[in-house]
Scaffold this motif. Structure first.
Motif, PDB file in Angstrom:
ATOM      1  N   THR A  65       6.334   8.529   0.643  1.00 22.24           N
ATOM      2  CA  THR A  65       5.078   7.637  -0.290  1.00 22.24           C
ATOM      3  C   THR A  65       3.882   7.995   1.074  1.00 22.24           C
ATOM      4  OG1 THR A  65       7.210   5.921   0.370  1.00 22.24           O
ATOM      5  CG2 THR A  65       4.357   5.107  -0.038  1.00 22.24           C
ATOM      6  N   CYS A  69       0.883   8.940  -1.551  1.00 22.03           N
ATOM      7  CA  CYS A  69      -0.458   8.124  -0.874  1.00 22.03           C
ATOM      8  C   CYS A  69      -1.304   9.120  -1.040  1.00 22.03           C
ATOM      9  CB  CYS A  69      -0.287   7.543   0.588  1.00 22.03           C
ATOM     10  SG  CYS A  69       0.539   5.755  -0.054  1.00 22.03           S
ATOM     11  N   SER A  74      -3.216   5.634  -2.207  1.00 20.31           N
ATOM     12  CA  SER A  74      -2.452   4.156  -1.855  1.00 20.31           C
ATOM     13  C   SER A  74      -2.205   2.677  -2.924  1.00 20.31           C
ATOM     14  CB  SER A  74      -2.955   3.995  -0.741  1.00 20.31           C
ATOM     15  OG  SER A  74      -4.395   2.904  -0.727  1.00 20.31           O
ATOM     16  N   THR A  78       1.154   1.272  -4.381  1.00 17.66           N
ATOM     17  CA  THR A  78       1.587   0.267  -4.641  1.00 17.66           C
ATOM     18  C   THR A  78       1.445  -0.306  -6.134  1.00 17.66           C
ATOM     19  OG1 THR A  78      -0.135   0.073  -2.460  1.00 17.66           O
ATOM     20  CG2 THR A  78       0.250  -1.910  -3.699  1.00 17.66           C
ATOM     21  N   ALA A 118       2.639   2.190   1.332  1.00 12.96           N
ATOM     22  CA  ALA A 118       1.238   2.372   0.437  1.00 12.96           C
ATOM     23  C   ALA A 118       0.609   1.073   1.059  1.00 12.96           C
ATOM     24  CB  ALA A 118       2.148   2.313  -1.088  1.00 12.96           C
ATOM     25  N   SER A 121      -1.329   1.777   4.117  1.00 17.40           N
ATOM     26  CA  SER A 121      -2.693   2.823   4.028  1.00 17.40           C
ATOM     27  C   SER A 121      -3.744   2.260   3.527  1.00 17.40           C
ATOM     28  CB  SER A 121      -1.726   3.456   3.242  1.00 17.40           C
ATOM     29  OG  SER A 121      -0.425   4.484   3.939  1.00 17.40           O
ATOM     30  N   ALA A 122      -3.913   1.642   2.408  1.00 17.01           N
ATOM     31  CA  ALA A 122      -4.653   0.848   1.537  1.00 17.01           C
ATOM     32  C   ALA A 122      -5.811   0.303   2.354  1.00 17.01           C
ATOM     33  CB  ALA A 122      -4.493  -0.237   0.175  1.00 17.01           C
ATOM     34  N   PRO A 332      -2.529   8.288   5.769  1.00 16.57           N
ATOM     35  CA  PRO A 332      -1.464   7.726   5.618  1.00 16.57           C
ATOM     36  C   PRO A 332       0.528   8.269   6.556  1.00 16.57           C
ATOM     37  CG  PRO A 332      -2.874   8.369   4.028  1.00 16.57           C
ATOM     38  CD  PRO A 332      -3.519   8.517   4.772  1.00 16.57           C
TER      39      PRO A 332
END
Length: 389
Positions: A65, A69, A74, A78, A118, A121-122, A332
């Motif tokens: 993942t 990303c 990301s 998500t 995800a 990371s965002a 990420p």
């Protein structure tokens, strides 16, 4: 710039919604574990191995993942993982054997692990753009979702079958993903104003020092995720089997834990601004260790519930701090690495506690949560300089 501020606010609301949805769906599954254990005729150790599927699926997909990303962003990842998580939560009650349960939990865990990397990371990107330590607020939403999901699960446990309950979660999850996902897909991940000069925002090359720091923060996450997973998977069973609590009260055990984590995380930004990361981690680890000793060894239901609540307050901000620092160091990739180690705690926890419960007793097995919370506090002291940057 008002326009940019409005965009960041919309993104923050959408991300908060996904964190809450994740906690809501996960807790909805957790409170039905006793019923599904009975349905599959699983022993404590067999259930532990089946629950291993959740963590194994999560850990296997986390590194992948992180790469997705970096390639696709990301936000789209998500949304896709939100759909998969919503669909897969309906699968466990359709099983009637330990092997089948383990297989579907592998799928559920893969979706759960993917969405965690995800949206974390965002969130790291958004924290950098906002320039405030607001990471705990996102995890507060996860805890609030967990509290609501557990509370709702306790209310419907006597009237709805696990199949109908978890299918309802699927429908809710798809609806929420459809609404919040539109916002995420509309905006790209934000950059801080000085993108070119801000080394905290730009992922570093993973040299030896950076890898070591990311690993250390991952170990802190591991110690705390072990505790979260233990209470999620075994808290209700401890209350029911060892203290003869009513199923509705047993379900409330995780709800107390989640409520305490929500309160702790809602105050997390203020705590981090006043105390700094190291003091927050060390104090939290010590509090969680004391709380879990009470929660696992107390002879009464209410003392156990109090112990679970104290544990939730202690663990509240440790995991968010660890993930945020790893993401700030390596983007990420850092989130994926720390999350993989962190959810390795969940990978280790269910079977370890299951086997210890068979060898000794479930209360004794749960004291391992207190031991690892203390370890997290000790590691926090050794990473003082890096944590405070």
């Amino acid at each position: 710039m008002p326009g940019k501020d409005n965009d960041l606010t919309r993104l923050r609301i959408a991300l908060t919604t996904f964190f809450a949805l994740d906690g809501f769906i996960f807790a909805g599954w957790v409170v039905r574990i006793p019923a599904i254990k009975e349905q599959t005729n699983a022993s404590a150790s067999e259930l532990g191995l089946a629950l291993l599927g959740v963590s194994a699926g999560a850990v296997v997909t986390m590194v992948l993942t992180g790469r997705l990303c970096r390639r696709f962003g990301s936000h789209p990842v998500t949304v896709v993982c939100g759909v998969l998580l919503s669909l897969s939560v309906a699968l466990p009650p359709l099983t009637h054997s330990v092997a089948a349960l383990g297989a579907v939990l592998l799928v559920f865990g893969a979706a759960y692990g993917g969405i965690n990397v995800a949206f974390n990371s965002a969130a790291v990107d958004l924290v950098a753009a906002l320039r405030r330590p607001v990471m705990p607020s996102f995890h507060a939403a996860f805890s609030l979702g967990g509290m609501i999901g557990a509370g709702l699960g306790g209310l419907v446990a006597g009237s709805l079958s696990p199949t109908r309950h978890l299918l309802g979660l699927t429908l809710i999850g798809l609806a929420v993903t459809g609404v919040a996902g539109r916002t995420l897909l509309r905006y790209e991940a934000p950059l801080p104003p000085d993108r070119g000069q801000d080394q905290e925002r730009t992922p570093r090359r993973l040299d030896a020092r950076t890898r070591t720091l990311v690993t250390v923060f991952g170990l802190i996450a591991l110690c705390t995720a072990y505790g979260e997973g233990a209470l999620a998977d075994w808290g209700a069973l401890h209350l029911e089997q060892d203290l003869d609590a009513h199923p509705g009260v047993a379900a409330a055990g995780y709800s107390c834990f989640a409520l305490a984590m929500t309160i702790g995380r809602l105050s997390g930004t203020t705590l981090l601004e006043r105390l700094g990361r190291t003091r927050t981690v060390v104090a939290g680890g010590a509090m969680a260790a004391a709380g879990m000793l009470l929660g696992s060894l107390a002879p009464s239901v209410w003392a156990t519930l109090l112990g679970f609540a104290v544990t939730g307050l202690g663990l509240a901000n440790i995991f968010p701090v660890a993930i945020e620092r790893a993401g700030a160091l390596a983007g990420p990739s850092g989130v994926a690495t720390a999350s993989t180690l962190g959810y390795g705690g969940m990978l280790l926890g269910p079977p370890a506690i299951g086997f210890m419960a068979d060898w000794f007793s479930l209360p004794i097995a749960l004291t391992s949560v207190a031991a690892l919370a203390a370890v997290a506090a000790l590691i926090g002291v050794t990473t003082r300089q890096s944590a405070e940057r």
